[in-house]
Write an enzyme that holds these catalytic residues in place. Structure first.
Site, PDB file in Angstrom:
ATOM      1  N   ILE A   1       0.884  -1.161   0.000  1.00 19.26           N
ATOM      2  CA  ILE A   1       0.000   0.000   0.000  1.00 19.26           C
ATOM      3  C   ILE A   1       0.925   1.215   0.000  1.00 19.26           C
ATOM      4  CG2 ILE A   1      -0.196  -0.054   2.535  1.00 19.26           C
ATOM      5  CD1 ILE A   1      -2.982   1.120   2.294  1.00 19.26           C
ATOM      6  N   SER A   2       0.685   2.153  -0.911  1.00 14.44           N
ATOM      7  CA  SER A   2       1.632   3.252  -1.119  1.00 14.44           C
ATOM      8  C   SER A   2       1.660   4.231   0.049  1.00 14.44           C
ATOM      9  CB  SER A   2       1.292   4.001  -2.407  1.00 14.44           C
ATOM     10  OG  SER A   2       1.453   3.178  -3.534  1.00 14.44           O
ATOM     11  N   GLN A   3       2.750   4.972   0.124  1.00 12.90           N
ATOM     12  CA  GLN A   3       2.924   6.059   1.091  1.00 12.90           C
ATOM     13  C   GLN A   3       1.786   7.076   0.922  1.00 12.90           C
ATOM     14  OE1 GLN A   3       6.371   8.260   0.001  1.00 12.90           O
ATOM     15  NE2 GLN A   3       6.284   9.677   1.731  1.00 12.90           N
TER      16      GLN A   3
END
Length: 213
Positions: free
Chosen positions: A60-62
């Site tokens: 899950i991206s920043q």
């Protein structure tokens, strides 16, 4: 943990103070709780400014990078948007809070089913999810999109995705090598050509498919 407080702090310190000013984007981050989209044992890190593993070799991206990509898309309430790489479904849910309809493609069946279950659990009715090769774009029917967001790194702009943009439509995609990329904002011009603008450097997992890696 007080996830509500953590969520507000994330928006204030990781987004607002780093230049994310689009109110539609900020409000979506306040509504969609990131801890609901990460593994239980990582919930305490959900509002940290970093990517987190979600299984199947994906992340899950920043939060800041997601916020930046959404802001670059210049989303409007009536937009129809295509997302490549559903992943955890977090970014999909953020999009669904902002625009009219979200089409999303995930190549991994396990992640796709998990995300679909989460959307149903949270009551989203404006998300259409399919399993497939996202580099080919939406193949179930002919649709032109106001926006396309790609959550994996490509060596170049996949032609099928650009062809599915409306005139004036925007695509945000990380382009570069497998180990480092730069966010590109692609706008489809009246003559069918593309305008390219460059944003932050980033590191995404590779975009796997016929028109990716």
């Amino acid at each position: 943990m007080d996830f509500e407080k953590e969520s507000r702090m994330m928006v204030e310190y990781q987004l607002k103070r780093r230049g994310i000013s689009d109110e539609k984007v900020l409000n979506a981050f306040l509504k969609v709780k990131r801890h609901l989209f990460v593994p239980k044992d990582l919930e305490r890190y959900a509002y940290d400014d970093c990517p987190l593993p979600i299984g199947e070799g994906q992340t899950i991206s920043q939060p800041y990078i997601i916020g930046l990509m959404l802001q670059l898309l210049e989303l409007r309430e009536n937009d129809v948007v295509l997302e490549i790489g559903t992943g955890s479904g977090y970014q999909t849910a953020l999009l669904a809070e902002i625009v009219r309809l979200v089409y999303t493609i995930e190549r991994n069946e396990t992640l796709a089913q998990r995300a679909k279950n989460k959307f149903e659990e949270l009551g989203y009715k404006n998300i259409v999810l399919e399993v497939g090769d996202g580099t080919k774009g939406w193949t179930k029917e002919e649709i032109e999109f106001d926006g396309i967001i790609v959550s994996a790194a490509a060596p170049k702009v996949p032609e099928p995705l650009f062809s599915q943009l409306k005139i004036g439509g925007r695509m945000v995609i990380p382009i570069g090598s497998r180990t480092f990329q730069r966010l590109h904002k692609i706008t489809k011009l009246e003559d069918g050509n593309m305008k390219v603008e460059y944003s932050d450097g980033c590191m995404f997992v590779p975009l796997i498919g016929e028109y990716g890696w």
